[in-house]
Design a protein around this motif. Structure first.
Motif, PDB file in Angstrom:
ATOM      1  N   ASN A 153      45.367  41.554  41.514  1.00  0.00           N
ATOM      2  CA  ASN A 153      46.045  42.770  41.052  1.00  0.00           C
ATOM      3  C   ASN A 153      46.335  43.734  42.196  1.00  0.00           C
ATOM      4  OD1 ASN A 153      46.204  42.011  38.375  1.00  0.00           O
ATOM      5  ND2 ASN A 153      44.192  42.870  37.873  1.00  0.00           N
ATOM      6  N   GLU A 154      45.386  43.890  43.113  1.00  0.00           N
ATOM      7  CA  GLU A 154      45.610  44.767  44.268  1.00  0.00           C
ATOM      8  C   GLU A 154      46.772  44.250  45.107  1.00  0.00           C
ATOM      9  OE1 GLU A 154      41.031  46.288  45.057  1.00  0.00           O
ATOM     10  OE2 GLU A 154      41.838  44.615  46.181  1.00  0.00           O
ATOM     11  N   TRP A 201      38.088  35.608  43.602  1.00  0.00           N
ATOM     12  CA  TRP A 201      38.214  36.033  42.211  1.00  0.00           C
ATOM     13  C   TRP A 201      38.067  34.830  41.287  1.00  0.00           C
ATOM     14  CZ3 TRP A 201      41.380  34.822  38.153  1.00  0.00           C
ATOM     15  CH2 TRP A 201      41.338  35.679  37.053  1.00  0.00           C
ATOM     16  N   THR A 252      42.136  41.703  45.655  1.00  0.00           N
ATOM     17  CA  THR A 252      42.173  40.874  44.450  1.00  0.00           C
ATOM     18  C   THR A 252      43.642  40.617  44.111  1.00  0.00           C
ATOM     19  OG1 THR A 252      42.221  42.775  42.967  1.00  0.00           O
ATOM     20  CG2 THR A 252      40.044  41.922  43.591  1.00  0.00           C
ATOM     21  N   ARG A 296      49.299  42.363  44.121  1.00  0.00           N
ATOM     22  CA  ARG A 296      50.537  42.542  43.362  1.00  0.00           C
ATOM     23  C   ARG A 296      51.003  44.000  43.432  1.00  0.00           C
ATOM     24  NH1 ARG A 296      49.607  38.991  39.789  1.00  0.00           N
ATOM     25  NH2 ARG A 296      47.967  40.159  38.754  1.00  0.00           N
ATOM     26  N   ASN A 297      50.069  44.943  43.319  1.00  0.00           N
ATOM     27  CA  ASN A 297      50.427  46.366  43.400  1.00  0.00           C
ATOM     28  C   ASN A 297      50.942  46.734  44.788  1.00  0.00           C
ATOM     29  OD1 ASN A 297      49.729  46.775  40.736  1.00  0.00           O
ATOM     30  ND2 ASN A 297      47.654  47.460  41.220  1.00  0.00           N
TER      31      ASN A 297
END
Length: 123
Positions: free
Chosen positions: A55-56, A115, A53, A58-59
């Motif tokens: 967020n994943e 997403w 996703t 980006r992390n």
């Protein structure tokens, strides 16, 4: 610097051994280009099965940025040890990068699209 290390290694070889070594490097480099391509394509295919996703992704990227300085320093010191096989390592890198640059879509794009589709159908 890497070329100087490789040339220094190669220059101490006797003439007959140097010729054999050069041909071995040509063969190893040809194999390494294909191997680098396959390694990266398989990794991308595996990531496409379960794309991250937003967020994943980006992390993961922020974690890569934090580690990049240390890995660059380690890589510089390993060049001294890897001097005899630098052409094959460079060929592996070329195959890996070409596979990254020629992929149709990245796993992060697939994850973002999924997403977006999931959240746009909720509204």
């Amino acid at each position: 610097m890497a070329l100087a290390f490789y040339d220094g290694f190669r220059s101490v070889l006797p003439s007959a051994v140097r010729t054999v070594w050069d041909w071995a490097q040509v063969v190893a480099s040809c194999v390494a280009v294909v191997w680098g391509w396959l390694v990266q394509r398989r990794a991308l295919s595996k990531q496409l099965l379960d794309p991250p996703t937003a967020n994943e992704f980006r992390n993961r990227k922020s974690g890569e940025v934090r580690r990049s300085t240390g890995l660059a320093l380690v890589g510089r010191s390993l060049v001294v040890l890897a001097a005899p096989v630098l052409p094959a390592l460079a060929a592996f890198g070329v195959g890996w990068i070409v596979a990254v640059l020629t992929v149709r879509e990245y796993p992060s794009e697939v994850g973002a699209r999924r997403w977006l589709q999931a959240h746009s159908s909720e509204t």
